[in-house]
Design an enzyme around this catalytic site. Structure first.
Site, mmCIF file in Angstrom:
data_model
loop_
_atom_site.group_PDB
_atom_site.id
_atom_site.type_symbol
_atom_site.label_atom_id
_atom_site.label_comp_id
_atom_site.label_asym_id
_atom_site.label_seq_id
_atom_site.Cartn_x
_atom_site.Cartn_y
_atom_site.Cartn_z
ATOM 1 N N GLN A 175 0.834 6.411 1.018
ATOM 2 C CA GLN A 175 1.578 7.469 1.715
ATOM 3 C C GLN A 175 3.064 7.465 1.351
ATOM 4 O O GLN A 175 3.872 8.097 2.033
ATOM 5 C CB GLN A 175 1.425 7.299 3.238
ATOM 6 C CG GLN A 175 0.009 7.380 3.725
ATOM 7 C CD GLN A 175 -0.606 8.775 3.581
ATOM 8 O OE1 GLN A 175 0.102 9.762 3.400
ATOM 9 N NE2 GLN A 175 -1.922 8.847 3.641
ATOM 10 N N ASP A 209 0.880 -1.167 0.000
ATOM 11 C CA ASP A 209 0.000 0.000 0.000
ATOM 12 C C ASP A 209 0.918 1.218 0.000
ATOM 13 O O ASP A 209 1.560 1.534 1.008
ATOM 14 C CB ASP A 209 -0.875 -0.062 1.260
ATOM 15 C CG ASP A 209 -1.720 1.188 1.444
ATOM 16 O OD1 ASP A 209 -1.515 2.169 0.703
ATOM 17 O OD2 ASP A 209 -2.577 1.176 2.349
ATOM 18 N N LYS A 231 -3.520 11.974 -3.499
ATOM 19 C CA LYS A 231 -2.498 12.177 -2.468
ATOM 20 C C LYS A 231 -1.153 12.558 -3.093
ATOM 21 O O LYS A 231 -0.165 12.732 -2.393
ATOM 22 C CB LYS A 231 -2.351 10.913 -1.619
ATOM 23 C CG LYS A 231 -3.584 10.601 -0.770
ATOM 24 C CD LYS A 231 -3.343 9.379 0.064
ATOM 25 C CE LYS A 231 -4.624 8.796 0.653
ATOM 26 N NZ LYS A 231 -5.176 9.574 1.746
HETATM 27 N N1 PLP Z 1 -3.836 3.369 2.624
HETATM 28 C C1 PLP Z 1 -3.276 4.365 3.289
HETATM 29 C C2 PLP Z 1 -1.970 4.124 3.984
HETATM 30 C C3 PLP Z 1 -3.883 5.615 3.343
HETATM 31 O O1 PLP Z 1 -3.319 6.611 4.027
HETATM 32 C C4 PLP Z 1 -5.105 5.807 2.665
HETATM 33 C C5 PLP Z 1 -5.811 7.100 2.731
HETATM 34 O O2 PLP Z 1 -5.636 7.884 3.640
HETATM 35 C C6 PLP Z 1 -5.649 4.731 1.949
HETATM 36 C C7 PLP Z 1 -4.995 3.532 1.958
HETATM 37 C C8 PLP Z 1 -6.924 4.884 1.184
HETATM 38 O O3 PLP Z 1 -6.760 5.758 0.127
HETATM 39 P P1 PLP Z 1 -8.017 6.196 -0.774
HETATM 40 O O4 PLP Z 1 -9.055 6.714 0.191
HETATM 41 O O5 PLP Z 1 -7.488 7.267 -1.657
HETATM 42 O O6 PLP Z 1 -8.487 4.994 -1.490
#
Ligand code: PLP
Length: 413
Positions: free
Chosen positions: A210, A207, A233
């Site tokens: 970040q 993932d 992001k």
């Molecule tokens: N994973 C992490 C580490 C995140 O910080 C976030 C969002 O804050 C997500 C997944 C989910 O991202 P999204 O809402 O853009 O799908």
């Protein structure tokens, strides 16, 4: 107080001029935007591209023979072309355009799960995952009769790598971990995690929600199997995200959704599926978001991820030193390898109350559990105040934050 040296290697003043929203006021105070972990602001290059799309290109992609449709399709594919070197992918068709990180992870959990996970198998995640990298795997385990295993962390917010080693085995069917923790800022040792997982034959999903905007990533050097991240992001629009997957997995997995774009031929008896990447891109995508991710990538490339990382690290160090001088402030997440996230608590106060006072001062931070409830449980806290830094933040932003936190302490204690 010893003043740390902050070397401005990137021209932050110049960069800030590209982000129109940074000149506005909030509650009659200049905006100090430190909620970049939730979403980043957009440079005018991205905003202009959105206007350009709707005034010059708007049309559906991959379907029409008419001029506008071809222009839109070409622009859509430019983004995929730019993403390939950006993440070091070997092939463009290994890049699937999705709605965001959450959809990318759900896609893998559903499709990989259906093809490769069965009763008695195990999926390994970590204690610091965002709900988006927990719940899809819980759903997968429930459907497939598999078990979720969780790598514990220490009090600094670092993965217990010995425990990780002991969790791996021939039942491990997937390791899904975050590259950078959104709540703690921990940068995980992903290369080691991947190599160990491959040692037992398990693929790894990272993932990178970040990480992608803070660190250079090379999927081939990492040898990672899947990588997920979101456009919004990384200075791009909302509604577009990326799933990178190695060709061998994307070929072997079944499609996610059925419908337009993902088919080769449909009869009532049988449907054959389109080739990669379209096999996983059913239905009309968020065309303008996908197209306008390209200028965001160009923007990051122009500034340079190494330069961005250095600037953000300097601000992180400065902010850490300054915040720790505030009496009663406790930092949550003190890993040796950290990205630009400052999560903290002020003794005797609730994070929400601190956030409200900061907002009155024009300072945008996030408060709460940051979609990491199990992580908050691990620390025995309801949530934190989180300031997260981007390339356009300055030492003055950090000074405003520290002054705001001191003010909140004076008001609340
Ligand atoms: N994973 C992490 C580490 C995140 O910080 C976030 C969002 O804050 C997500 C997944 C989910 O991202 P999204 O809402 O853009 O799908």
């Amino acid at each position: 107080m010893e003043q740390p040296v902050v070397l401005q290697r990137i021209d932050v003043d110049h960069i800030r001029q590209d982000f129109p929203i940074l000149t506005r006021t909030v509650n009659n105070k200049p905006l100090v935007y430190l909620d970049n972990g939730a979403t980043t602001q957009k440079p005018k290059q991205v905003i202009d591209a959105i206007i350009e799309y709707y005034t010059q290109l708007n049309s559906n992609v991959h379907r029409g023979v008419h001029h506008l449709s071809q222009l839109a399709t070409d622009a859509f594919e430019v983004t995929r072309r730019k993403l390939k070197p950006f993440i070091g992918a070997a092939r463009e068709h290994e890049i699937i355009l999705t709605k965001g990180t959450t959809e990318s992870i759900n896609l893998v959990a559903a499709c990989y799960g259906r093809a490769f996970v069965g009763p008695g198998d195990e999926i390994v995640i970590s204690a610091m995952e965002h709900h988006s990298n927990i719940v899809p795997w819980q759903m997968c385990c429930e459907e497939r009769g598999a078990t979720l295993k969780v790598i514990p962390i220490n009090d600094a917010g670092e993965l217990d790598m010995d425990a990780y080693r002991s969790l791996l085995g021939n039942r491990t069917k997937m390791v899904a971990v975050t590259y950078v923790s959104n709540a703690l800022g921990t940068v995980n040792p992903v290369k080691e995690i991947i190599d160990l997982a491959h040692g037992v034959g398990a693929p790894v999903l990272l993932d990178a929600a970040q990480a992608i905007q803070h660190l250079p990533i090379d999927v081939q050097a990492l040898d990672v199997d899947f990588l997920a991240f979101s456009g919004h992001k990384m200075y791009g629009p909302t509604g577009v995200g990326v799933l990178y997957g190695k060709e061998k997995w994307l070929e072997a997995m079944p499609p996610h959704q059925g419908g337009g774009e993902m088919i080769k031929e449909v009869t009532f008896e049988k449907t054959t599926y389109n080739e990669l990447p379209f096999k996983y891109e059913a239905g009309t995508p968020n065309i303008e978001a996908a197209i306008c991710l390209a200028p965001a990538i160009e923007y990051i490339n122009a500034v340079g991820l190494d330069q961005i990382a250095r600037h953000e690290q300097e601000l992180l160090e400065y902010a850490t030193l300054r915040l720790l001088e505030v009496p009663g402030l406790r930092m949550i997440g003190t890993a040796r390898e950290k990205s630009s996230v400052l999560s903290f608590l002020l003794d005797g106060t609730h994070p929400y109350d601190v956030g409200v006072i900061l907002d009155k001062l024009g300072i945008a931070v996030r408060t709460g559990h940051h979609c990491t409830q199990p992580l908050m449980d691990r620390f025995g806290i309801p949530g934190t105040v989180r300031a997260s830094i981007a390339m356009y933040n300055t030492k003055a932003d950090i000074d405003a934050l520290v002054a705001g936190v001191e003010r909140a302490a004076a008001m609340l204690l």
